[in-house]
Design a protein around this motif. Structure first.
Motif, PDB file in Angstrom:
ATOM      1  N   ASP A   5       0.838  -1.200   0.000  1.00 62.28           N
ATOM      2  CA  ASP A   5       0.000   0.000   0.000  1.00 62.28           C
ATOM      3  C   ASP A   5       0.873   1.250   0.000  1.00 62.28           C
ATOM      4  O   ASP A   5       0.583   2.223  -0.696  1.00 62.28           O
ATOM      5  CB  ASP A   5      -0.939  -0.010   1.209  1.00 62.28           C
ATOM      6  N   ARG A   9       0.850   4.107  -2.968  1.00 61.04           N
ATOM      7  CA  ARG A   9       0.637   5.542  -2.731  1.00 61.04           C
ATOM      8  C   ARG A   9       1.809   6.368  -3.265  1.00 61.04           C
ATOM      9  O   ARG A   9       1.599   7.433  -3.853  1.00 61.04           O
ATOM     10  CB  ARG A   9       0.451   5.812  -1.249  1.00 61.04           C
ATOM     11  N   ARG A  12       1.431   6.485  -7.023  1.00 58.92           N
ATOM     12  CA  ARG A  12       0.320   7.352  -7.430  1.00 58.92           C
ATOM     13  C   ARG A  12       0.670   8.822  -7.251  1.00 58.92           C
ATOM     14  O   ARG A  12       0.259   9.657  -8.059  1.00 58.92           O
ATOM     15  CB  ARG A  12      -0.945   6.984  -6.668  1.00 58.92           C
ATOM     16  N   HIS A  13       1.407   9.140  -6.204  1.00 61.81           N
ATOM     17  CA  HIS A  13       1.757  10.544  -5.977  1.00 61.81           C
ATOM     18  C   HIS A  13       2.893  11.017  -6.884  1.00 61.81           C
ATOM     19  O   HIS A  13       2.793  12.053  -7.522  1.00 61.81           O
ATOM     20  CB  HIS A  13       2.129  10.799  -4.513  1.00 61.81           C
ATOM     21  N   CYS A  54       4.346  12.663   3.841  1.00 62.76           N
ATOM     22  CA  CYS A  54       3.250  13.635   3.770  1.00 62.76           C
ATOM     23  C   CYS A  54       3.603  14.969   4.417  1.00 62.76           C
ATOM     24  O   CYS A  54       2.996  15.990   4.089  1.00 62.76           O
ATOM     25  CB  CYS A  54       1.987  13.061   4.401  1.00 62.76           C
ATOM     26  N   ASP A  60      -2.016  14.534  -2.062  1.00 65.50           N
ATOM     27  CA  ASP A  60      -3.472  14.605  -2.228  1.00 65.50           C
ATOM     28  C   ASP A  60      -4.139  14.021  -0.975  1.00 65.50           C
ATOM     29  O   ASP A  60      -3.775  12.925  -0.532  1.00 65.50           O
ATOM     30  CB  ASP A  60      -3.863  13.793  -3.457  1.00 65.50           C
ATOM     31  N   PRO A  61      -5.080  14.739  -0.397  1.00 65.38           N
ATOM     32  CA  PRO A  61      -5.756  14.242   0.811  1.00 65.38           C
ATOM     33  C   PRO A  61      -6.336  12.828   0.653  1.00 65.38           C
ATOM     34  O   PRO A  61      -6.451  12.100   1.623  1.00 65.38           O
ATOM     35  CB  PRO A  61      -6.863  15.266   1.052  1.00 65.38           C
ATOM     36  N   LYS A  62      -6.699  12.436  -0.552  1.00 62.00           N
ATOM     37  CA  LYS A  62      -7.232  11.090  -0.784  1.00 62.00           C
ATOM     38  C   LYS A  62      -6.177  10.010  -0.529  1.00 62.00           C
ATOM     39  O   LYS A  62      -6.530   8.877  -0.268  1.00 62.00           O
ATOM     40  CB  LYS A  62      -7.739  10.960  -2.219  1.00 62.00           C
ATOM     41  N   LEU A  63      -4.900  10.374  -0.630  1.00 63.99           N
ATOM     42  CA  LEU A  63      -3.827   9.415  -0.432  1.00 63.99           C
ATOM     43  C   LEU A  63      -3.294   9.407   0.991  1.00 63.99           C
ATOM     44  O   LEU A  63      -2.522   8.543   1.353  1.00 63.99           O
ATOM     45  CB  LEU A  63      -2.664   9.700  -1.390  1.00 63.99           C
ATOM     46  N   ARG A  64      -3.675  10.372   1.781  1.00 62.26           N
ATOM     47  CA  ARG A  64      -3.129  10.475   3.154  1.00 62.26           C
ATOM     48  C   ARG A  64      -3.586   9.389   4.050  1.00 62.26           C
ATOM     49  O   ARG A  64      -4.397   8.672   4.060  1.00 62.26           O
ATOM     50  CB  ARG A  64      -3.475  11.825   3.762  1.00 62.26           C
TER      51      ARG A  64
END
Length: 64
Positions: A5, A9, A12-13, A54, A60-64
């Motif tokens: 995971d 992330r 994706r970031h 972070c 992105d808040p969706k990934l936090r």
């Protein structure tokens, strides 16, 4: 957080290619002056490393 995971992330970031490079080269003070790779190799948990990431990049808040 599982390591898979965490890397998902990161990819994706940062993007597939840059995530690996960033993890190898960027030193984070919150990880006691280690890179992501060094911290993970030293046994720091993926969740703690992700939280440190972070704090230094605008994730992105969706990934936090």
């Amino acid at each position: 957080m599982r390591l898979t995971d965490f890397w998902s992330r990161m990819h994706r970031h940062f993007g597939e290619a840059y995530a690996e490079s960033w993890a190898k080269d960027y030193v984070i003070a919150a990880l006691d002056g280690r890179t992501v790779e060094q911290a993970l190799a030293d046994g720091v948990g993926a969740k703690q490393v992700w939280r440190a990431v972070c704090t230094v990049v605008d994730v992105d808040p969706k990934l936090r």
